[in-house]
Design a protein around this motif. Structure first.
Motif, PDB file in Angstrom:
ATOM      1  N   MET A  61       1.116  -1.014   0.119  1.00 49.99           N
ATOM      2  CA  MET A  61       0.171   0.032   0.413  1.00 49.99           C
ATOM      3  C   MET A  61       0.662   0.606  -0.088  1.00 49.99           C
ATOM      4  O   MET A  61       0.920   2.355  -0.825  1.00 49.99           O
ATOM      5  N   ARG A  62       1.662   1.654   0.690  1.00 51.28           N
ATOM      6  CA  ARG A  62       2.705   2.330   1.118  1.00 51.28           C
ATOM      7  C   ARG A  62       4.009   2.803  -0.567  1.00 51.28           C
ATOM      8  O   ARG A  62       3.770   3.873  -1.259  1.00 51.28           O
ATOM      9  N   PRO A 107      -3.638   5.360  -0.805  1.00 50.85           N
ATOM     10  CA  PRO A 107      -4.328   6.095   1.332  1.00 50.85           C
ATOM     11  C   PRO A 107      -4.633   5.102   1.669  1.00 50.85           C
ATOM     12  O   PRO A 107      -4.311   3.415   1.933  1.00 50.85           O
ATOM     13  N   ARG A 108      -5.223   4.878   2.811  1.00 46.03           N
ATOM     14  CA  ARG A 108      -5.676   4.557   4.850  1.00 46.03           C
ATOM     15  C   ARG A 108      -6.623   3.595   3.995  1.00 46.03           C
ATOM     16  O   ARG A 108      -7.519   4.132   3.121  1.00 46.03           O
ATOM     17  N   ALA A 109      -6.484   2.595   4.342  1.00 48.33           N
ATOM     18  CA  ALA A 109      -7.829   1.776   4.337  1.00 48.33           C
ATOM     19  C   ALA A 109      -9.157   1.078   4.888  1.00 48.33           C
ATOM     20  O   ALA A 109      -8.821   1.760   6.440  1.00 48.33           O
ATOM     21  N   ARG A 110     -10.591   1.215   4.959  1.00 52.96           N
ATOM     22  CA  ARG A 110     -10.875   1.622   5.846  1.00 52.96           C
ATOM     23  C   ARG A 110     -11.959   0.070   6.119  1.00 52.96           C
ATOM     24  O   ARG A 110     -12.742  -0.496   6.757  1.00 52.96           O
ATOM     25  N   THR A 111     -11.531  -1.164   5.376  1.00 46.92           N
ATOM     26  CA  THR A 111     -12.073  -2.050   5.693  1.00 46.92           C
ATOM     27  C   THR A 111     -10.499  -3.885   4.984  1.00 46.92           C
ATOM     28  O   THR A 111     -10.202  -3.209   4.151  1.00 46.92           O
ATOM     29  N   VAL A 112     -10.856  -4.825   5.973  1.00 43.64           N
ATOM     30  CA  VAL A 112     -10.158  -5.795   5.967  1.00 43.64           C
ATOM     31  C   VAL A 112     -10.929  -6.898   5.359  1.00 43.64           C
ATOM     32  O   VAL A 112     -12.145  -7.221   5.799  1.00 43.64           O
ATOM     33  N   GLU A 152     -10.303   1.677  11.436  1.00 45.35           N
ATOM     34  CA  GLU A 152      -9.844   2.832  11.758  1.00 45.35           C
ATOM     35  C   GLU A 152      -9.325   3.286  10.570  1.00 45.35           C
ATOM     36  O   GLU A 152      -7.995   2.091   9.763  1.00 45.35           O
ATOM     37  N   PRO A 153      -9.418   3.953   9.752  1.00 45.41           N
ATOM     38  CA  PRO A 153      -8.902   4.528   8.385  1.00 45.41           C
ATOM     39  C   PRO A 153      -6.764   3.996   9.017  1.00 45.41           C
ATOM     40  O   PRO A 153      -6.372   4.750   9.380  1.00 45.41           O
ATOM     41  N   THR A 154      -6.678   2.886   8.032  1.00 46.95           N
ATOM     42  CA  THR A 154      -4.862   2.899   8.428  1.00 46.95           C
ATOM     43  C   THR A 154      -4.325   2.187   7.361  1.00 46.95           C
ATOM     44  O   THR A 154      -5.298   1.140   6.135  1.00 46.95           O
ATOM     45  N   SER A 211      -6.718  -9.001   2.498  1.00 51.00           N
ATOM     46  CA  SER A 211      -6.538  -7.233   1.616  1.00 51.00           C
ATOM     47  C   SER A 211      -7.227  -6.641   2.021  1.00 51.00           C
ATOM     48  O   SER A 211      -7.823  -6.747   3.065  1.00 51.00           O
ATOM     49  N   VAL A 212      -6.818  -5.160   1.620  1.00 50.77           N
ATOM     50  CA  VAL A 212      -7.850  -4.616   1.797  1.00 50.77           C
ATOM     51  C   VAL A 212      -8.207  -3.046   0.698  1.00 50.77           C
ATOM     52  O   VAL A 212      -8.147  -3.780  -0.317  1.00 50.77           O
ATOM     53  N   CYS A 213      -9.664  -3.075   1.474  1.00 46.46           N
ATOM     54  CA  CYS A 213     -10.615  -2.001   0.607  1.00 46.46           C
ATOM     55  C   CYS A 213     -10.951  -0.395   0.491  1.00 46.46           C
ATOM     56  O   CYS A 213     -10.734  -0.681   2.529  1.00 46.46           O
ATOM     57  N   ASN A 214     -11.950  -0.256   0.061  1.00 46.62           N
ATOM     58  CA  ASN A 214     -11.893   1.470   0.727  1.00 46.62           C
ATOM     59  C   ASN A 214     -11.666   2.534   1.177  1.00 46.62           C
ATOM     60  O   ASN A 214     -10.914   2.483   2.482  1.00 46.62           O
ATOM     61  N   PHE A 215     -10.472   2.666   0.480  1.00 49.66           N
ATOM     62  CA  PHE A 215      -9.201   3.610   1.027  1.00 49.66           C
ATOM     63  C   PHE A 215     -10.351   4.887   1.061  1.00 49.66           C
ATOM     64  O   PHE A 215     -11.090   5.541   0.223  1.00 49.66           O
ATOM     65  N   SER A 216      -9.778   5.141   1.742  1.00 48.22           N
ATOM     66  CA  SER A 216     -10.454   6.729   2.262  1.00 48.22           C
ATOM     67  C   SER A 216      -8.597   7.927   1.853  1.00 48.22           C
ATOM     68  O   SER A 216      -7.722   7.948   2.082  1.00 48.22           O
TER      69      SER A 216
END
Length: 161
Positions: free
Chosen positions: A28-29, A34-39, A58-60, A90-95
């Motif tokens: 991601m970095r 940006p930070r993800a809001r869903t795992v 919490e967005p991270t 995985s992650v999604c729903n980026f902030s």
């Protein structure tokens, strides 16, 4: 990640989830996301049935936070009818946009964690992914010798450097 043996305990699952979460957060970095809001968590059982769950966070972009949430999801739904054959995170729903600062984070914990992970990324870029690993991975020697890069598993030998 399909595993070298079926997992039968929370400790084994935790090691793999934190290794995967660490890889996800680093990518991601690296990709400037940006930070993800869903795992999202994916589990394949030994009978080859698949289960998925996802949950908010919490967005991270922190591997530690993503790993904790993935483990929490696993504990909430997995009933251990069968051993675990494979896992995915995985992650999604980026902030996008500015981050809301919590009035409860008086120690600057998020900022410190962000600086730490940035330093880890720099060290890994210079010396390779195996230079620093989450401690939970070290519980299993076979896991600590694996390296995840670009969604591929490779064997890591610290004596190669």
């Amino acid at each position: 990640m399909t595993l070298y043996h079926d997992l039968t305990s929370y400790e084994e699952v935790e090691s793999v989830l934190f290794m995967l979460a660490d890889s996800v957060s680093a990518r991601m970095r690296e990709g400037g996301l940006p930070r993800a809001r869903t795992v999202k968590l994916w589990v394949r059982e030994s009978d080859l049935s698949d289960l998925t769950r996802q949950g908010g966070i919490e967005p991270t972009s922190s591997g530690v936070e993503i790993g904790k949430r993935a483990m929490q999801l696993f504990k909430e739904f997995y009933d251990w009818k069968n051993p675990v054959r494979a896992l995915g995170v995985s992650v999604c729903n980026f902030s996008y946009g500015a981050e809301q600062i919590s009035i409860f984070d008086s120690t600057g914990k998020k900022e410190k964690l962000s600086r730490l992970e940035s330093t880890i990324d720099s060290l890994r870029g210079k010396y390779g992914n195996g230079v620093l690993r989450p401690a939970v991975i070290l519980q299993d020697k076979r896991l600590s010798d694996l390296d995840i890069k670009d969604d591929h598993l490779t064997h890591h030998d610290p004596l190669d450097k």
